[in-house]
Motif scaffolding. Sequence first.
Motif, short mmCIF file in Angstrom:
data_model
loop_
_atom_site.label_atom_id
_atom_site.label_comp_id
_atom_site.label_asym_id
_atom_site.label_seq_id
_atom_site.Cartn_x
_atom_site.Cartn_y
_atom_site.Cartn_z
N SER A 12 44.19 47.96 42.05
CA SER A 12 44.60 46.73 41.88
C SER A 12 44.31 46.31 40.69
CB SER A 12 43.87 46.05 43.00
OG SER A 12 44.36 44.37 43.00
N GLU A 13 45.07 45.44 40.25
CA GLU A 13 44.64 44.82 38.79
C GLU A 13 44.67 43.17 39.12
OE1 GLU A 13 44.91 45.98 35.53
OE2 GLU A 13 44.78 48.03 36.50
N ASP A 14 44.34 42.80 40.13
CA ASP A 14 44.23 41.38 40.81
C ASP A 14 42.56 41.19 40.88
OD1 ASP A 14 44.21 39.08 41.87
OD2 ASP A 14 45.54 39.29 43.37
N PRO A 15 42.10 40.15 40.01
CA PRO A 15 40.60 40.08 40.38
C PRO A 15 40.33 39.44 41.50
CG PRO A 15 41.58 39.12 38.11
CD PRO A 15 42.68 39.60 38.99
N ALA A 16 41.28 38.99 42.46
CA ALA A 16 40.91 38.20 43.66
C ALA A 16 40.51 39.38 44.60
CB ALA A 16 42.26 37.46 44.07
N ASP A 17 41.20 40.67 44.41
CA ASP A 17 41.30 41.80 45.28
C ASP A 17 39.71 42.47 45.19
OD1 ASP A 17 43.77 41.47 46.27
OD2 ASP A 17 44.46 43.30 45.03
N ILE A 53 41.58 44.67 33.34
CA ILE A 53 40.75 44.60 34.71
C ILE A 53 39.34 45.43 34.71
CG2 ILE A 53 41.54 46.67 36.01
CD1 ILE A 53 41.31 42.81 37.28
N SER A 54 39.12 46.26 33.76
CA SER A 54 37.84 47.07 33.72
C SER A 54 36.64 46.42 33.89
CB SER A 54 37.99 48.10 32.66
OG SER A 54 39.05 49.10 32.50
N SER A 55 36.53 45.27 32.99
CA SER A 55 35.45 44.27 33.17
C SER A 55 35.27 43.85 34.35
CB SER A 55 35.63 43.19 32.11
OG SER A 55 36.50 42.48 32.33
N THR A 70 31.98 43.73 39.30
CA THR A 70 31.94 43.70 40.59
C THR A 70 31.09 44.62 41.13
OG1 THR A 70 34.18 42.81 40.90
CG2 THR A 70 33.13 43.88 42.85
N TYR A 71 31.27 45.98 40.65
CA TYR A 71 30.30 47.06 41.10
C TYR A 71 28.75 46.86 40.69
CZ TYR A 71 28.33 51.66 41.22
OH TYR A 71 27.42 52.69 41.59
N ASN A 72 28.35 46.42 39.52
CA ASN A 72 27.18 46.27 39.04
C ASN A 72 26.66 45.02 39.81
OD1 ASN A 72 27.24 48.21 37.13
ND2 ASN A 72 28.13 46.95 35.64
N ALA A 73 27.15 44.10 40.29
CA ALA A 73 26.53 42.87 41.29
C ALA A 73 26.28 43.47 42.33
CB ALA A 73 27.85 41.75 41.23
N PHE A 74 27.12 44.40 42.91
CA PHE A 74 26.64 45.08 44.29
C PHE A 74 25.50 45.93 43.97
CE2 PHE A 74 27.64 49.41 45.95
CZ PHE A 74 27.36 49.27 47.27
#
Length: 393
Positions: free
Chosen positions: A225-230, A378-380, A385-389
Amino acid sequence: MKKQVLALAISAILLAACGKKEEPVAAPAESAAPAVAATAEAAKPAGPMLDDEKLLNIYNWADYIPEGMLAKFEEETGVKVNYNTFETNEALHAKLVAGNSGYDIVVPSAGFAKKQIDGGLFQAIDKSKLSNYGNLNAGFMSKVASVDPENKHLVPWAWGFTTVGINKQKVEKALGGMPMPENAWDLVFDPKYSSKLKACGITYLDSPSEIMPVVLHYIGKPAYSEDPADFKAAGEMLSKVRPDIRMFSSTMIDDIAGGKACAFIGWSGDINIAADRLKETGGKDEIVPLLPTTGGLVFIDTMAIPTDAKHVNNAHAFIDWYLRGENSASMANEMNYPTANTAGMDAIKPEIRDNKTIFLAQEDLDRLIPPGGYSNEISSTLNDTYNAFKRGK
């Protein structure tokens, strides 16, 4: 390892088997030998064109090459190979972006390589120097072309899938009387199961580009996905299981074989290698990669030549050498990963060729999540998202 990432309708691929410099070959001197002998000599292959410096620098995934393969190539060509390894696509990418990596062949996953191709980090493969290029399965190469148009830059090394693996005995004990879920991803993504497996250990492969696609797919979003909401939704799901995750691993084979986890997200081949290592040390537990009903994430690891490579002829010589059927088959035999090479299938051990977690059945192939790539835009978001997890934030 290894490793990261084509709706693969490739049962044919699975049934197809799965590559310094030296002076150019001089033109043959004139001879008074009979014409028949001269004709026979002329018919012999000239051999690969090598660079003047007999050196080749390769950067590949850890635990991803058969023992003795490099020595065999060195003996045959006289080229000295310097071989280094990395653990994630992100590590390889950082090295390439920094420039002057010093490597002549690198092995990115095809999906991740898309941004590297777009960024001009690889030079085109000279297929005229690859006499064994025709051994590659044409249908498979058409899938690689979805990220590398016209197959200009990438030559397959091996492929597999990211999936859930378990230590069967430990998982069954941790679950008590609870039956295994229909969808294996529930073991590591649903608190109903992960909370029970917490005690014996859940490990995630430490790679955003491997974890986030399967998470997005699990919650019903496009894997790439390229959607930040996802990504926001994916982060919310992950936060619910974060207390149950023991570790994020960049040495998955050792961690699995060493008993540090009973459930893990990892590469299919690595899970099988860990299972073999446990048996070799006398372990009685059964470690297996599972085949989730919603599919694992396909990855295709590929050889590429960096734009600033110094030993380009030697790089082509190695790639062509690896594309010989027997050499690609030896990788499958020792590393538990299938190849895209149609030659040498008979050289693959029956226990490897018949292993349905290596050479998948058609129904499992059809469920695989196609590999792809994320845009730089979208990479950032993906990494944040991953690093916060990972930090539990």
